[in-house]
Write a protein that holds these residues in place. Sequence first.
Motif, PDB file in Angstrom:
ATOM      1  N   ASN A  31      49.752  99.903  34.407  1.00  0.00           N
ATOM      2  CA  ASN A  31      49.634  98.483  34.761  1.00  0.00           C
ATOM      3  C   ASN A  31      50.747  98.033  35.696  1.00  0.00           C
ATOM      4  N   TYR A  32      51.947  98.508  35.463  1.00  0.00           N
ATOM      5  CA  TYR A  32      53.061  98.155  36.330  1.00  0.00           C
ATOM      6  C   TYR A  32      52.852  98.695  37.741  1.00  0.00           C
ATOM      7  N   GLU A  33      52.454  99.950  37.844  1.00  0.00           N
ATOM      8  CA  GLU A  33      52.288 100.569  39.159  1.00  0.00           C
ATOM      9  C   GLU A  33      51.092 100.006  39.931  1.00  0.00           C
ATOM     10  N   GLN A  34      50.090  99.521  39.242  1.00  0.00           N
ATOM     11  CA  GLN A  34      48.876  99.051  39.916  1.00  0.00           C
ATOM     12  C   GLN A  34      48.871  97.544  40.172  1.00  0.00           C
ATOM     13  N   GLN A  35      49.871  96.834  39.704  1.00  0.00           N
ATOM     14  CA  GLN A  35      49.829  95.375  39.768  1.00  0.00           C
ATOM     15  C   GLN A  35      49.781  94.798  41.178  1.00  0.00           C
ATOM     16  N   THR A  36      50.236  95.518  42.172  1.00  0.00           N
ATOM     17  CA  THR A  36      50.199  94.993  43.536  1.00  0.00           C
ATOM     18  C   THR A  36      48.987  95.477  44.324  1.00  0.00           C
ATOM     19  N   PRO A  81      42.317  96.458  39.561  1.00  0.00           N
ATOM     20  CA  PRO A  81      43.101  97.110  38.506  1.00  0.00           C
ATOM     21  C   PRO A  81      42.944  96.407  37.161  1.00  0.00           C
ATOM     22  N   SER A  82      42.811  97.191  36.131  1.00  0.00           N
ATOM     23  CA  SER A  82      42.727  96.741  34.735  1.00  0.00           C
ATOM     24  C   SER A  82      41.434  96.013  34.384  1.00  0.00           C
TER      25      SER A  82
END
Length: 102
Positions: A31-36, A81-82
Amino acid sequence: MSNLLLNARLIQDPLVQRAYIGLLTTLVRYNYEQQTKTAVSLQEELSQAAALVAMHNLSHQQKVRWEPDPRLQDMQMELPPSSLICLVENALAHGVDPEQDE
């Protein structure tokens, strides 16, 4: 996130708890890596959704089956993402009947 961490604390078996935290770490990192990003592959989402189901099974001592259609692995599709993870999370919280076999 707090519910996921609380679930980890409620697991009595240290080995199961460690496995759960390992899956949680992977999910948080994803989630952190895909947030942007605006889109990720369906395969990435399927992998993370499988981890979420595994976490649910560890923390709730249930055996929810995760069996996506095998044809999905070959699809060249992107989605936000997500988005799949959100659907699976809601299904686990509200729409999965542990008494059903299917």
